[in-house]
Structure formats: structure tokens, C-alpha cells
Design an enzyme around this catalytic site. Sequence first.
Site, PDB file in Angstrom:
ATOM      1  N   GLU A 110     -13.120   3.767   4.262  1.00 21.06           N
ATOM      2  CA  GLU A 110     -13.629   2.743   5.183  1.00 21.06           C
ATOM      3  C   GLU A 110     -13.542   3.465   6.465  1.00 21.06           C
ATOM      4  OE1 GLU A 110     -10.222   0.811   2.715  1.00 21.06           O
ATOM      5  OE2 GLU A 110      -9.814   2.488   3.593  1.00 21.06           O
ATOM      6  N   CYS A 113      -9.658   2.304   9.338  1.00 23.32           N
ATOM      7  CA  CYS A 113      -9.826   3.730  10.093  1.00 23.32           C
ATOM      8  C   CYS A 113      -8.406   4.223   9.878  1.00 23.32           C
ATOM      9  CB  CYS A 113     -10.247   3.538  11.509  1.00 23.32           C
ATOM     10  SG  CYS A 113      -8.698   2.502  12.619  1.00 23.32           S
ATOM     11  N   GLN A 139       0.931  -1.502  -0.062  1.00 22.18           N
ATOM     12  CA  GLN A 139      -0.015  -0.097   0.073  1.00 22.18           C
ATOM     13  C   GLN A 139       0.731   1.391  -0.043  1.00 22.18           C
ATOM     14  OE1 GLN A 139      -2.906  -2.089   3.283  1.00 22.18           O
ATOM     15  NE2 GLN A 139      -3.361  -0.035   2.907  1.00 22.18           N
TER      16      GLN A 139
END
Length: 786
Positions: free
Chosen positions: A738, A369, A221
Site C-alpha cells: 500500500e 504508508c 492487525q
Amino acid sequence: MGTEATEIRGIGHSVRRKEDDRLIRGKGNFIEDVKLPGMLHMAILRSPFAHATIKGIDTSRAGALPGVVAVVTGELMAQHNLAWMPTLSYDTQAVLVTDKVRFQGQEVAAVIAEDPYVARDALELIDVDYEPIEPLVTPQRALEADAPVIRTDKEDQKDNHIYHWENGDKEATDQAFAKADVVVSLDTHYPRSHPAPVETCGCVADVDPATGQATIYMTSQAPHAIRTVFAMVAGLPEENIRIVSPDIGGGFGNKVPVYPGYVVATAASLLLGRPVKWIEDRTENLISTGFARDFHMHGEMALAKDGTMKGLRVSLLADEGAFHADAQPSKFKVGLFHIVTGSYDLPAAHVSADGAYTNKAPGGVAYRCSFRVTEASYMIERLVQNAAYELGIDPADLRRKNFIDKDQFPYKSVTGFEYDSGDYHAAMDLALEKVGYEALRKEQVEARKEGRLLGIGLASFTEVVGAGPHKDYDILGLKMNDGAELRIHPTGKAILKISSKTQGQGHETTFAQIVASELGIQPEDVKVQHGDTDNTPYGLGTYASRSTPTVGAATALVSRKIRDKAVKLAAHLLEVSEDDVEFEAGRFSVKGAPDKVTTIQDVALAAYTNFPDGMEAGLEGVTYYDPPNLTFPFGTYAVVVEVDEETGVWKVDRVVAVDDCGVRINPMIVEGQIHGGLCEGYGIAAMEQITFDEDGNCIGANFTDYLLPTSWETPRFELGETVTPSPHHPIGAKGVGESATVGSPAAYVNAVIDALWHLGVRNIDMPLTSAKVWEAMQQAKAGATA
Ligand code: CDP
């Protein structure tokens, strides 16, 4: 070219995801799809023990198996100074073990073979002599004076305590508690869970022996940051490292850290001169890669009799596992947990946090989160609900009474955040209206008369996303700014190169929509490139709901830079002064003469064919965005459950979720993100949990033990939206995604407790298995009759 106005499908349009056509035809390109000539395969031997000294490793039998090319041990890695690597929290982590194993599943050795099955078979032929040590499976035990020290590798580490961190004003908080009419408290554990992406982690490392060029295809990521860390750790020249993150089958924070597998595969490719592929299986992913949560929290709230909140005190103990590897901005030891004051106007608060090493896998990733914000939202909402029960005030009214009012923004919280904007009452009002709160409370009373246990749970939340401004936010010293590069081709089509990497959130669509809104080029004409460090601008990556607030902003700003030049070109084409040119939806017109029009497509062609003297050719630019502040999406969730008194089984009747993430770039994508978040919230409330037995064996090492909700049991979600744009944000979006999940586990738990409150149930921890709920009911009943 035509000059008639067409509708531009930019911000606010539910454009179908550009990436899906390719993905649903099976034309994705995931790590498993990367196959290079001469490629070898790597498998990792993992420790069966949670804590054990390694007395010896004999690789001779494995090395003799036909097809095995090499067996790599910690000793070999140490010869290249690669037996240990840095973590994201300035700690170190073993790549391959040299001294002792510190969690079950830790990487002990690796086999490189011609065939993946031979590599796996050879693992069984490696003889390791383990001498077990007492495993420490709770942070409480780990901090006891007689607990064995886990990090014996660190000279200064004399116990298992990692850090102590405080935030807020202790004195003011103590005073608030001293003067309070009522104090409620709660001890709770947010259990260890796992992001469990559909695709596990893996890589193909390809180091060219002739040029030294290292191309590493990796499920990451954060490809840019990883390139820099690889260069620093391995001492390779950074220009010779190219990280390519192809399609990623979900990340959820799990694919942010550097894992030993990446490092060993790269070292093996360097030593053997051939590409090396490594892919985890499901169990390896669940037992060894970045977990989430695992906070033991104690909270207290001080209130006046009328329900006015006066102070908040939270202390927490984080179970960090064997290596401290939290993904977090380096200044903040427990991420952004100090947003624990939530949506409330609290005059005093104090947070203290300690971290402990245990014999478990490291992690602490930002799972659905921002950094540790879910834990914070959960804590405050449970306390608010408790306070409402204790005071006999309706939980909705107690929240409304204490919400930060919309006129108070920008609002400086006592733990140091400046909330940019919000209208918490509006989100609450809409959620209550949608769920039919007044009627439900009446229905609840009637239901109880009939012996039915109906519960209504609420949770409000304020997230903090978009990390972050350079003065406060960095990871390993790297500032958390992100870039976008936009190039308009002569035919008016474009390529946008972004620093973030999508893992399924639809960036190829939403970022093209931002360009569409700024320049009037349709999203399908804007190709979005990402995930290749050689071909995209630098940035810190995609996690913690930061992509849109940072890269989205950079995209808007670079588009504006280009528009400024486009206006000059349009003025040249229209033969008027720049000041007389107006722009809207891809059309440049002359003030006062609306028929004199040219388009972004004409202008793009002119940038290469007909530009004024003194102007540089081309229409392109690059921008790095340093956000002036974080952004603060928020919302309120309402959940209705019914509990069966005979069995403890609970069933979700309704879930209403009202989210405010500012202007939605693509409402359909945002709704998908919210569904995902709500699903995760339901999963953790109901069933997801990774536990360890007393020997440190990980329970939850496969999907029959680690339960994920399927579409069968997942409740239906009813969504609602309020829109409060962030005043400082260039695209008016606040970054949602998210993160919108945060309130929901609290809402489920609160709903179950709400159903059982009159029986005397005051506290239950997740996951709420029916056995646990039944037991709580029995205890409450026994207490009532005692
Ligand atoms: O970084 P992370 O993936 O956690 O979050 P994000 O990329 O900022 O948001 C997830 C998805 O929702 C992206 O495709 C965003 O562009 C989209 N989004 C949106 O359409 N409108 C917003 N106001 C915020 C996010």
C-alpha cells in the site's frame, strides 16, 4: 515419487490468490460470523458533545429494559482499574468516561443485552447530564494561552501541547538558507482522513469463568502485541489470553490500536461469565477510531539559481485529537516523517514538530504508508514543484538534477536514514516515457492557446518501510521483530505459521511463494496460518508496509534452515557426502551425476522414516527476523488533468505510476496493492476529508458526507516497474504494498496547480473540490487585475 523437474511457482509468479476461492464463495469467517453459545451483545453510548463535563449518569431506566443484562459505566470500570488504558504513544486514553468527554463519539457507557437491538434501544434510556465546555477544533486554537485544558486528568498537563521534536541539523540548515539564491515556501494542511475499512472494528470476548481462559476474537492487525498489552493492563496471565483475528475486511492501520470496545467487552465477559460481542456501525468507526494525517505543515526550500537544492526546513503541527495515540516506533514522535528529504540529495535539513491535543478522536495511524511517510512525501513534492515554477525550470528537470544518484547508495540522509538502494532517474525516465512527457508539454502550450487548462503533475517518492532494527525501533518497548515457523509434513506438504496477520493483502499466497522458491514445494502445498496467538510465533503485526520485509524475510530464513537439514537427509538418501549435493527447485542431485536425484518430498518422508543415526527426526524450524536496516521503495507518478475554467471541475486524463519495490513476489498482488494506493491518493486529493464544525461535530460521519471514490469516477491507472533489489534483504524484496500510494495525492494537486499556474494559482489544499478550484481561479484573476 517422480523426479522430473517441474516449474515451481515461487517468487515472480502471478499465482492466483489462494484465499480468494473461499472468500468469493462467501465462506469467509469475519467477526460478525463468530457466534458462540450463550453470547451477549454490547452497544456503546457515545458522547454527542465534543467537550463536556459529566455531571451524572443515570442507568436505571436502561437497566430495567427487558433483555438488558448489565449497563457498564466508567465508574464500574474504575473499580477494576480499567477506566483508562495506555495508548501506543505512552499516553493514556479513557475506556469509559469518568470525568469529562473529550471528543464527539467518545465512549460514555455500554449496554450488554441478550439481543443486539435491545442493547441499542437501551442506549437511549441512559440519562447523562453533560455540561458543555468550549470545544477546541484546531490545534492552533488549542495552543492559545486561554484555551481550556483538555487533559485535566493528567496532573502535569497545564496546556494542550503534547510534544516538541526535532531532527536534522538546525545550524547547517540556517547557514544554507542564509546563502541561498532562492527560497520557496509553502503552508499546507494534509487533511484528516479515515482508513474506512469495509469491515468496521469489533470483537467477541469469551472469558471462561471456570478456567479464566480469555479467548478474544478481534479485528486486529497486531494480535500478539495486543495479547501482551492486555496481559499487562488487565493483569491477566498471558498464557490464558488467546487473541484470534479471523478474516479481516481491510485494516489500513485502523485496526492496529486497542479500542475501548475491546476492553469493555472483555471486562463484561469476565464479570458476566458469558461471551460478549461488540461491533461498531459505520458512523462509530468514522467518528471514534484511528484517523490518519491531520498535519499542518510549513516548509521552506533553499536553492541555488541553477536549481541545486541547498536546504530544507519543515515545521509541523500535528492535530493528535484528545488522546495521543499515534501508532509509531516510540523513539520517533512523528513517525518516520523525517524522511521528508525524499529522493533528493539535500545537504542540510531540519524538521521540527509539535503535537497538540484537540477535541477530536485520537489516532494517527499508518494508513496506506509507513508511519507518517505520506505526509512527508506530500510536503517535499509540493515544495519541489513550487521551486520549479519559481525558477522556471521544468519540474522533471529540477527533480533529475537533485535526485540522489544511483552511485551514491547506500546513502546517508541528513535526517539520519541510510537509504539502501535506488535508481530514481530510471523510475522518472520510465514514467516520463510512458506518459509521453515531451509531447504533453507541447500539447499543453497548444491547449492553452485554445483556452483549455491542461495540467501535468509529477511526484517522486522514497518510502521507508519494514520497521525495524531492534536498536532503534520498538512499540511500547516491544521490539519490532517478527517470526515464521515452518513445518514440512512427511508427504512433503507444509504449514507455515507467521506472526503477521493478513487483512486482504494476500499473505496466504505470497508467503507460500517464498517457501516455494526456497524449498521447491508448490505454493498450493503450503498452508499459511496466521492471526491466532496460540498457534503462531510472536510478532508486532501487519501495518506500515512491514509484513513482507520482516515476516517475509523470516519465512525465507526459516526455509533455508530447513533446507540445510534437507541437504543432509538428501545426502543420506543418495549415499554421498553433503558437499556433493546440489539443490534446485525442489530437487537434490549429485554433483557430476545429475541423474542421481531425490526430491524435497522424498526427503520430507525420510525425515520421519529414514533419517541417519544421530539426527533428530522431523523437518521444521522457527526463525525471528531482526532487520539490519529499513528498506526504501520508491517511484515516480505522472498525472494529466484538465480543468474546466467555467466550473472548476477537473477531470483526470491519465495516471502513470512507476513503482520500484525490488523483486515482486507476486506481480499481480503488487499491482492490486498499487491500484489500491492510487485510488486512495485520488480519493484524498479529490474528495476525502473529515472536518469538524465549530462545536466539534464531526462532518464526515457517514459515507454520504465522507466521500470515497467509487469505480465510476476513479481514473484508470497505467503501471510501470523498475527493479532495484535491496542488497541487505534476504528475499530481495523491499516491501511495497500500500505504501506505493505516497506520491499520488501530490501528483494530482501538482497537476491541478500546473494547469492553473499561468492564471496565478500558487497553492491549493486538498481536497480539491471544484468549488475550491473555481474560487482559487477567481482569486488569482482578481489579483491579476488588481
Ligand atoms: O504490511 P503491509 O500489508 O502493509 O505490506 P506487505 O504485506 O509487506 O505487502 C503487501 C502485499 O504485497 C503482500 O501480499 C506482499 O507479500 C506483496 N508483495 C510482493 O508480492 N512483492 C514485494 N516485493 C512486496 C510485497
